[in-house]
Design a protein around this motif. Structure first.
Motif, PDB file in Angstrom:
ATOM      1  N   VAL A 110      -1.557  34.855  21.120  1.00 36.38           N
ATOM      2  CA  VAL A 110      -1.526  35.215  19.706  1.00 36.38           C
ATOM      3  C   VAL A 110      -2.757  34.693  18.972  1.00 36.38           C
ATOM      4  CG1 VAL A 110       0.993  35.237  19.723  1.00 36.38           C
ATOM      5  CG2 VAL A 110      -0.193  33.189  18.936  1.00 36.38           C
ATOM      6  N   GLN A 111      -3.445  33.731  19.563  1.00 41.15           N
ATOM      7  CA  GLN A 111      -4.713  33.303  18.965  1.00 41.15           C
ATOM      8  C   GLN A 111      -5.701  34.462  18.956  1.00 41.15           C
ATOM      9  OE1 GLN A 111      -6.538  29.979  20.962  1.00 41.15           O
ATOM     10  NE2 GLN A 111      -7.761  29.408  19.201  1.00 41.15           N
ATOM     11  N   GLY A 112      -5.643  35.278  20.000  1.00 45.18           N
ATOM     12  CA  GLY A 112      -6.464  36.481  20.026  1.00 45.18           C
ATOM     13  C   GLY A 112      -6.088  37.464  18.928  1.00 45.18           C
ATOM     14  N   THR A 113      -4.807  37.453  18.519  1.00 38.44           N
ATOM     15  CA  THR A 113      -4.372  38.311  17.422  1.00 38.44           C
ATOM     16  C   THR A 113      -5.072  37.929  16.129  1.00 38.44           C
ATOM     17  OG1 THR A 113      -2.195  38.443  18.483  1.00 38.44           O
ATOM     18  CG2 THR A 113      -2.358  39.193  16.202  1.00 38.44           C
ATOM     19  N   SER A 125      -8.623  39.248  16.246  1.00 37.44           N
ATOM     20  CA  SER A 125      -8.705  40.702  16.079  1.00 37.44           C
ATOM     21  C   SER A 125      -8.460  41.120  14.640  1.00 37.44           C
ATOM     22  CB  SER A 125      -7.688  41.381  17.001  1.00 37.44           C
ATOM     23  OG  SER A 125      -7.974  41.126  18.364  1.00 37.44           O
ATOM     24  N   VAL A 126      -7.459  40.506  14.007  1.00 39.81           N
ATOM     25  CA  VAL A 126      -7.168  40.838  12.607  1.00 39.81           C
ATOM     26  C   VAL A 126      -8.337  40.431  11.716  1.00 39.81           C
ATOM     27  CG1 VAL A 126      -5.675  40.288  10.652  1.00 39.81           C
ATOM     28  CG2 VAL A 126      -4.672  40.711  12.893  1.00 39.81           C
ATOM     29  N   ALA A 127      -8.888  39.237  11.957  1.00 38.11           N
ATOM     30  CA  ALA A 127     -10.024  38.778  11.149  1.00 38.11           C
ATOM     31  C   ALA A 127     -11.235  39.691  11.339  1.00 38.11           C
ATOM     32  CB  ALA A 127     -10.377  37.341  11.516  1.00 38.11           C
ATOM     33  N   MET A 128     -11.455  40.170  12.550  1.00 36.82           N
ATOM     34  CA  MET A 128     -12.563  41.093  12.795  1.00 36.82           C
ATOM     35  C   MET A 128     -12.387  42.374  11.984  1.00 36.82           C
ATOM     36  SD  MET A 128     -13.135  40.684  16.926  1.00 36.82           S
ATOM     37  CE  MET A 128     -14.287  42.054  16.976  1.00 36.82           C
ATOM     38  N   ALA A 178       0.343  34.593  13.489  1.00 39.83           N
ATOM     39  CA  ALA A 178      -1.074  34.756  13.811  1.00 39.83           C
ATOM     40  C   ALA A 178      -1.722  35.846  12.967  1.00 39.83           C
ATOM     41  CB  ALA A 178      -1.235  35.088  15.303  1.00 39.83           C
ATOM     42  N   VAL A 179      -0.989  36.921  12.692  1.00 37.55           N
ATOM     43  CA  VAL A 179      -1.514  37.978  11.814  1.00 37.55           C
ATOM     44  C   VAL A 179      -1.823  37.399  10.435  1.00 37.55           C
ATOM     45  CG1 VAL A 179      -0.927  40.106  10.596  1.00 37.55           C
ATOM     46  CG2 VAL A 179      -0.424  39.890  13.027  1.00 37.55           C
ATOM     47  N   ALA A 180      -0.902  36.593   9.920  1.00 37.96           N
ATOM     48  CA  ALA A 180      -1.119  35.978   8.606  1.00 37.96           C
ATOM     49  C   ALA A 180      -2.326  35.046   8.635  1.00 37.96           C
ATOM     50  CB  ALA A 180       0.133  35.215   8.175  1.00 37.96           C
ATOM     51  N   LEU A 181      -2.466  34.270   9.699  1.00 36.40           N
ATOM     52  CA  LEU A 181      -3.603  33.357   9.809  1.00 36.40           C
ATOM     53  C   LEU A 181      -4.914  34.141   9.889  1.00 36.40           C
ATOM     54  CD1 LEU A 181      -2.164  30.731  12.329  1.00 36.40           C
ATOM     55  CD2 LEU A 181      -2.476  30.462   9.861  1.00 36.40           C
ATOM     56  N   GLY A 182      -4.907  35.278  10.591  1.00 40.59           N
ATOM     57  CA  GLY A 182      -6.099  36.109  10.663  1.00 40.59           C
ATOM     58  C   GLY A 182      -6.468  36.701   9.318  1.00 40.59           C
ATOM     59  N   GLY A 213       0.106  48.084  14.567  1.00 44.89           N
ATOM     60  CA  GLY A 213      -0.661  48.269  15.796  1.00 44.89           C
ATOM     61  C   GLY A 213      -1.085  46.940  16.401  1.00 44.89           C
ATOM     62  N   HIS A 214      -1.503  46.009  15.541  1.00 43.78           N
ATOM     63  CA  HIS A 214      -1.872  44.674  16.027  1.00 43.78           C
ATOM     64  C   HIS A 214      -0.674  43.956  16.629  1.00 43.78           C
ATOM     65  CE1 HIS A 214      -6.061  44.142  14.905  1.00 43.78           C
ATOM     66  NE2 HIS A 214      -5.822  44.719  13.732  1.00 43.78           N
ATOM     67  N   VAL A 215       0.465  44.027  15.957  1.00 44.61           N
ATOM     68  CA  VAL A 215       1.648  43.285  16.398  1.00 44.61           C
ATOM     69  C   VAL A 215       2.142  43.793  17.746  1.00 44.61           C
ATOM     70  CG1 VAL A 215       4.074  42.824  15.881  1.00 44.61           C
ATOM     71  CG2 VAL A 215       2.360  42.635  14.076  1.00 44.61           C
ATOM     72  N   ILE A 216       2.291  45.104  17.880  1.00 42.80           N
ATOM     73  CA  ILE A 216       2.815  45.654  19.137  1.00 42.80           C
ATOM     74  C   ILE A 216       1.810  45.454  20.265  1.00 42.80           C
ATOM     75  CG2 ILE A 216       3.680  47.715  20.294  1.00 42.80           C
ATOM     76  CD1 ILE A 216       4.592  48.752  17.605  1.00 42.80           C
ATOM     77  N   GLY A 217       0.517  45.662  19.979  1.00 45.32           N
ATOM     78  CA  GLY A 217      -0.497  45.437  21.004  1.00 45.32           C
ATOM     79  C   GLY A 217      -0.519  43.990  21.471  1.00 45.32           C
ATOM     80  N   SER A 218      -0.402  43.057  20.553  1.00 48.36           N
ATOM     81  CA  SER A 218      -0.379  41.640  20.910  1.00 48.36           C
ATOM     82  C   SER A 218       0.881  41.278  21.679  1.00 48.36           C
ATOM     83  CB  SER A 218      -0.483  40.785  19.650  1.00 48.36           C
ATOM     84  OG  SER A 218      -1.703  41.017  18.983  1.00 48.36           O
ATOM     85  N   LEU A 219       1.991  41.934  21.331  1.00 49.46           N
ATOM     86  CA  LEU A 219       3.232  41.684  22.056  1.00 49.46           C
ATOM     87  C   LEU A 219       3.092  42.105  23.517  1.00 49.46           C
ATOM     88  CD1 LEU A 219       6.076  40.606  21.460  1.00 49.46           C
ATOM     89  CD2 LEU A 219       6.804  42.961  21.052  1.00 49.46           C
TER      90      LEU A 219
END
Length: 263
Positions: free
Chosen positions: A82-85, A88-91, A166-170, A114-120
């Motif tokens: 999820v760190q990668g999430t 990706s969101v920040a990018m 992780a999405v929120a952190l991004g 899309g980010h959430v399901i892909g990260s899952l």
């Protein structure tokens, strides 16, 4: 086509986009999966003989310790994925692609979905690799078929919760570089819990933190399902933490994303 159908179609498109990004830039995925594997090998082969001998007075050495530490490494693999999430969101947020999406006739919810399901999916692949490596070096779970299904459900819920955080952190990160560091505590928290040594071996203050931080009941739940160890109320606490983290991460993400939309 209904609004729900549009949202599902757009979410599927965003999912394909994120999966293609993983395939085109595999170095990040390899790095995020490789780190937990390195920790697994390090603790089993370097520290496992000594730490395993001290577990509950048993003298099983590495054979005992690999069974004890694997649940913590599985949770660490989720945290690393999820760190990668966040990255990706920040990018997306800093490179302007989201601004372009907002000018298009697509469901706004699909960008984050899309980010959430892909990260899952990525997290589940990471977990599979970690369990496979652990089995190769001596991990011997005693879980029944029903416990494996329960384990899969718990892992999905844990991953879902941490991904929304992780999405929120991004979204909260100002740069891609800061997003790569802001999620690091998630990877380190298993060290400050029952992941690598029992909490009763820790000093009083650290023991209190280790017993009440969220990752300890998550680890104990995984350990109980895999190895049949007593869980007590760890499973209930773990599920409550997952709901709290998922809901908090979702609401925080929604607030940050909507705030960016109004600028």
């Amino acid at each position: 086509m209904s609004t729900m159908a549009y949202a599902l179609t757009d979410s599927a498109t965003m999912l394909r986009r994120n999966l293609k990004r993983m395939l085109r830039y595999p170095s990040m995925t390899v790095q995020l999966v490789g780190m937990p594997i390195i920790f697994l090998l390090l603790f089993v082969y370097v520290f496992g003989g000594t730490l395993g001998a001290g577990l509950g007075g048993m003298s099983g050495g590495r054979e005992v310790y690999v069974n004890y530490v694997t649940p913590a490494i599985i949770l660490m693999a989720i945290a690393a994925a999820v760190q990668g999430t966040s990255i990706s969101v920040a990018m997306d947020m800093t490179e302007g692609i989201v601004d372009r999406f907002r000018t298009m006739s697509i469901a706004r919810v699909s960008v984050l979905t899309g980010h959430v399901i892909g990260s899952l999916i990525q997290a589940m692949l990471s977990i599979t690799v970690i369990i496979g490596v652990a089995l190769l070096i001596g991990f011997r779970p005693s879980a029944s078929l029903g416990e494996w299904f329960a384990l899969a459900g718990v892992l999905l819920l844990m991953s879902f919760a941490l991904i929304w955080l992780a999405v929120a952190l991004g979204l909260a990160s100002k740069t891609v570089e800061s997003s790569s560091n802001i999620g690091m505590p998630l990877v380190l928290l298993p060290f400050l819990g029952s992941g690598f040594v029992p909490t009763d071996s820790m000093p009083a203050g650290l023991r209190w933190f280790a017993e009440y931080q969220p990752f300890t009941p998550l680890i104990e739940t995984l350990r109980g399902l895999l190895m049949g160890t007593p869980m007590g109320n760890s499973a209930v606490i773990a599920l409550c933490w997952c709901v709290v983290i998922a809901l908090g991460g979702y609401l925080w993400s929604k607030k940050l994303f909507n705030r960016e939309s109004t600028r």
